[in-house]
Each structure stands twice: as structure tokens, then as C-alpha cells.
Design a protein around this motif. Sequence first.
Motif, PDB file in Angstrom:
ATOM      1  N   VAL A 119      -2.120  25.502   1.645  1.00 12.75           N
ATOM      2  CA  VAL A 119      -2.348  24.527   0.581  1.00 12.75           C
ATOM      3  C   VAL A 119      -2.076  25.157  -0.776  1.00 12.75           C
ATOM      4  N   LEU A 120      -2.510  26.403  -0.976  1.00 13.16           N
ATOM      5  CA  LEU A 120      -2.237  27.094  -2.242  1.00 13.16           C
ATOM      6  C   LEU A 120      -0.734  27.296  -2.444  1.00 13.16           C
ATOM      7  N   ALA A 121      -0.012  27.553  -1.350  1.00 14.95           N
ATOM      8  CA  ALA A 121       1.445  27.709  -1.459  1.00 14.95           C
ATOM      9  C   ALA A 121       2.095  26.400  -1.895  1.00 14.95           C
ATOM     10  N   PHE A 122       1.563  25.272  -1.423  1.00 18.79           N
ATOM     11  CA  PHE A 122       2.103  23.971  -1.843  1.00 18.79           C
ATOM     12  C   PHE A 122       1.776  23.707  -3.312  1.00 18.79           C
ATOM     13  N   VAL A 123       0.552  24.053  -3.737  1.00 22.10           N
ATOM     14  CA  VAL A 123       0.192  23.922  -5.153  1.00 22.10           C
ATOM     15  C   VAL A 123       1.109  24.801  -6.001  1.00 22.10           C
ATOM     16  N   ASP A 124       1.414  25.999  -5.511  1.00 25.66           N
ATOM     17  CA  ASP A 124       2.285  26.906  -6.249  1.00 25.66           C
ATOM     18  C   ASP A 124       3.698  26.341  -6.374  1.00 25.66           C
ATOM     19  N   LEU A 125       4.165  25.630  -5.335  1.00 27.67           N
ATOM     20  CA  LEU A 125       5.481  24.988  -5.408  1.00 27.67           C
ATOM     21  C   LEU A 125       5.511  23.963  -6.550  1.00 27.67           C
ATOM     22  N   ILE A 126       4.439  23.208  -6.698  1.00 28.53           N
ATOM     23  CA  ILE A 126       4.355  22.239  -7.787  1.00 28.53           C
ATOM     24  C   ILE A 126       4.451  22.944  -9.141  1.00 28.53           C
ATOM     25  N   GLU A 127       3.755  24.090  -9.265  1.00 27.27           N
ATOM     26  CA  GLU A 127       3.809  24.845 -10.518  1.00 27.27           C
ATOM     27  C   GLU A 127       5.201  25.418 -10.758  1.00 27.27           C
ATOM     28  N   GLN A 128       5.848  25.922  -9.702  1.00 28.30           N
ATOM     29  CA  GLN A 128       7.195  26.490  -9.837  1.00 28.30           C
ATOM     30  C   GLN A 128       8.186  25.427 -10.322  1.00 28.30           C
ATOM     31  N   GLN A 129       7.996  24.194  -9.863  1.00 27.55           N
ATOM     32  CA  GLN A 129       8.900  23.108 -10.268  1.00 27.55           C
ATOM     33  C   GLN A 129       8.548  22.548 -11.644  1.00 27.55           C
ATOM     34  N   LYS A 130       7.463  23.066 -12.241  1.00 27.24           N
ATOM     35  CA  LYS A 130       7.025  22.641 -13.586  1.00 27.24           C
ATOM     36  C   LYS A 130       6.861  21.120 -13.671  1.00 27.24           C
ATOM     37  N   LEU A 131       6.223  20.573 -12.622  1.00 31.30           N
ATOM     38  CA  LEU A 131       6.074  19.126 -12.543  1.00 31.30           C
ATOM     39  C   LEU A 131       5.276  18.552 -13.717  1.00 31.30           C
ATOM     40  N   TRP A 132       4.283  19.308 -14.189  1.00 26.62           N
ATOM     41  CA  TRP A 132       3.408  18.786 -15.242  1.00 26.62           C
ATOM     42  C   TRP A 132       4.088  18.758 -16.609  1.00 26.62           C
ATOM     43  N   ASP A 133       5.210  19.467 -16.718  1.00 26.90           N
ATOM     44  CA  ASP A 133       5.944  19.472 -17.987  1.00 26.90           C
ATOM     45  C   ASP A 133       7.016  18.393 -18.057  1.00 26.90           C
ATOM     46  N   LEU A 134       7.270  17.722 -16.928  1.00 27.21           N
ATOM     47  CA  LEU A 134       8.341  16.728 -16.879  1.00 27.21           C
ATOM     48  C   LEU A 134       7.884  15.399 -17.479  1.00 27.21           C
ATOM     49  N   PRO A 135       8.787  14.656 -18.111  1.00 23.45           N
ATOM     50  CA  PRO A 135       8.417  13.322 -18.597  1.00 23.45           C
ATOM     51  C   PRO A 135       8.195  12.368 -17.426  1.00 23.45           C
ATOM     52  N   GLN A 176       0.834  -1.200   0.000  1.00 26.58           N
ATOM     53  CA  GLN A 176       0.000   0.000   0.000  1.00 26.58           C
ATOM     54  C   GLN A 176       0.869   1.251   0.000  1.00 26.58           C
ATOM     55  N   ARG A 177       0.258   2.381  -0.338  1.00 31.07           N
ATOM     56  CA  ARG A 177       1.005   3.636  -0.431  1.00 31.07           C
ATOM     57  C   ARG A 177       0.506   4.649   0.584  1.00 31.07           C
ATOM     58  N   LEU A 178       1.434   5.437   1.098  1.00 28.42           N
ATOM     59  CA  LEU A 178       1.059   6.618   1.854  1.00 28.42           C
ATOM     60  C   LEU A 178       0.392   7.583   0.883  1.00 28.42           C
ATOM     61  N   GLY A 179      -0.759   8.120   1.253  1.00 21.88           N
ATOM     62  CA  GLY A 179      -1.464   8.992   0.323  1.00 21.88           C
ATOM     63  C   GLY A 179      -2.191  10.119   1.018  1.00 21.88           C
ATOM     64  N   ALA A 180      -2.248  11.269   0.349  1.00 20.41           N
ATOM     65  CA  ALA A 180      -2.933  12.434   0.905  1.00 20.41           C
ATOM     66  C   ALA A 180      -3.752  13.120  -0.170  1.00 20.41           C
ATOM     67  N   THR A 181      -4.872  13.695   0.251  1.00 18.60           N
ATOM     68  CA  THR A 181      -5.716  14.514  -0.609  1.00 18.60           C
ATOM     69  C   THR A 181      -5.823  15.893   0.013  1.00 18.60           C
ATOM     70  N   PHE A 182      -5.501  16.927  -0.781  1.00 14.18           N
ATOM     71  CA  PHE A 182      -5.612  18.325  -0.349  1.00 14.18           C
ATOM     72  C   PHE A 182      -6.851  18.928  -1.001  1.00 14.18           C
ATOM     73  N   THR A 183      -7.675  19.617  -0.219  1.00 12.25           N
ATOM     74  CA  THR A 183      -8.899  20.215  -0.739  1.00 12.25           C
ATOM     75  C   THR A 183      -8.833  21.736  -0.670  1.00 12.25           C
ATOM     76  N   ALA A 184      -9.740  22.374  -1.410  1.00 11.60           N
ATOM     77  CA  ALA A 184      -9.700  23.837  -1.535  1.00 11.60           C
ATOM     78  C   ALA A 184      -9.927  24.552  -0.211  1.00 11.60           C
ATOM     79  N   ASP A 185     -10.553  23.896   0.761  1.00 10.41           N
ATOM     80  CA  ASP A 185     -10.788  24.529   2.064  1.00 10.41           C
ATOM     81  C   ASP A 185      -9.564  24.469   2.974  1.00 10.41           C
ATOM     82  N   GLY A 186      -8.433  23.922   2.457  1.00  8.72           N
ATOM     83  CA  GLY A 186      -7.193  23.933   3.224  1.00  8.72           C
ATOM     84  C   GLY A 186      -6.981  22.727   4.110  1.00  8.72           C
ATOM     85  N   VAL A 187      -7.717  21.639   3.855  1.00  4.40           N
ATOM     86  CA  VAL A 187      -7.611  20.444   4.685  1.00  4.40           C
ATOM     87  C   VAL A 187      -6.788  19.384   3.969  1.00  4.40           C
TER      88      VAL A 187
END
Length: 279
Positions: free
Chosen positions: A57-73, A19-30
Amino acid sequence: MTVRWPLDIAHSIPTNWRQRLGATFTADGVMHLGIPGVMHERPEIGHYKHALGPDRVLAFVDLIEQQKLWDLPAAPPRGPDQPMALVMQGRESNMRSKVWALDALPPEAVTVLDAFNRLVLEAYASPVRVVTGAARWLASNFSAREPLRLEFTLHSKGTETIAIQNPMAPQPLESLLQLMVARVIPPPGRAPRATTANIMPTSLSRLDLPRGSAVQPGQYLELAPGEEVRFGVTCSMYLSPGEHQAVLLLNTGGGPSSSKNHFSGALALELPRLHIVHR
């Protein structure tokens, strides 16, 4: 920037390869977090619900965007048992995801997972359905010709009742409890292979109940917040005299008929050093 919700992150952990450690982040900051194996030397597993706040939570989402994760292979695992990491945003037609084998993580993904695991450490402060445990030997040493005797305690530390499969109930396929023991070899000796024993329900007793109590174990064990249960274990293993290290591994089971309070995972409890002697 329009954010897709929710944000999901999951990765394999060494103490529970199934099994995997897993987390879900929601717009309300939880942050909704499931930890199915022992992490950060904390002998506990379960569900956590941690209020980070929308800004963090938005700051963490922004970190993902700064690292350009969605553009990586991506670098998907070569098989189902290979450790992996997954990042996913959104649902259905508005969903995007990336998956990598843990041995092929790009530096940008490492940066994101480092930040994520700092949030995991913080979330330990907000247990919902969580079970913790501890184990100890019932003697300072054992003869190589006598059974090993130990006890372990399970404690519910969350705010809601947690259910696990009862290790004392007969199991259709395999034992829920295993004891793994390995001889301690001073460096630079090669680490020995562990000896493993399945602990059958008939080898267990409830030490927290009055002596002589008739126990009719149900399939599931429910622990209310703050409740604690204590088990005794008797186990025979072929061990040579010397010093050994040991881990008691509890699989909490699960299946399609599990209750909503059930948590599926593997709780690993380290025991003190074990001394086998001539006697």
C-alpha cells in the motif's frame, strides 16, 4: 514522508453509470473495494476486502507522489452523469483530493489508475459480500410470435451474507430487472438500437423451490455464503426473425432502510445468442 490516511480512489464504470467503483486503502495494508457493475468480464458485484500488506500500500501511495498527482490541475466533470475519476487522501481538515473527467485524464493519472486496476483484479480473490450470476435461454430458438423464456441463477460467493432487493417483490417505482436485446448485424453494418423490456415481478418464478410452493416474496433477498437461487422469466418482445444478442440487467436496489448486508449495484448477465425464427 508523512502519509495521510485513508487513501480513496473511485472512477466511473461503463456497466453502471449511476455508481462508481471505489476503494479505500488503510494504513494496515488493507484494500476495501466496492464493485457496483460487471468488470473484466466477471459477472459479479459486491464488496471485497483484500490484504495487500503495509509495504505494498505504501508503494502505491509512493507511485502517486512520484507522478506528482497533487500538483496537477483538476478537470472536473461538466455534469453529474459525465464519467469521472477521484483520488482523495485523509479526512476533514487533513484532506486533499483531485477529480478529473475520464476524457480529460492527464497521463500521470492514467499511470496511477492502471496500477489501481491491477490491484482491483487481485482483490477479486477476497470476496466478502459478493453475488455472481448466470443466465440461459430455455429453448434453442423462439418464434417471433411466442414469449421468450429464460432462467437466471444468483450465487453468494463471499464470506458474509449479502442482501439485495427481491426482484419478485412489488416495486414502488420501477422494475429491478430488464432484458435488453439487439439484432446481430454483420460488419460494416451499423449497430442497431437495443430493444428493452422491464421484467415485472408477475413474470418471475422460483425454479429452485418445489413445484407448487407458495412463495411470499419479502422486500429483500438474503443469500448466505454459498447459497444459490434460480429464477424463471417469461417475457414478450417484438423481435424480427434473425440472430440477436441479449443482456439481462439486475438492479439490486437499496435505500435508507436497507440492511447492513445490502449491496447496491447493477449485475449484467450476458445470454447466449438468441435465434428468432418463423414458425
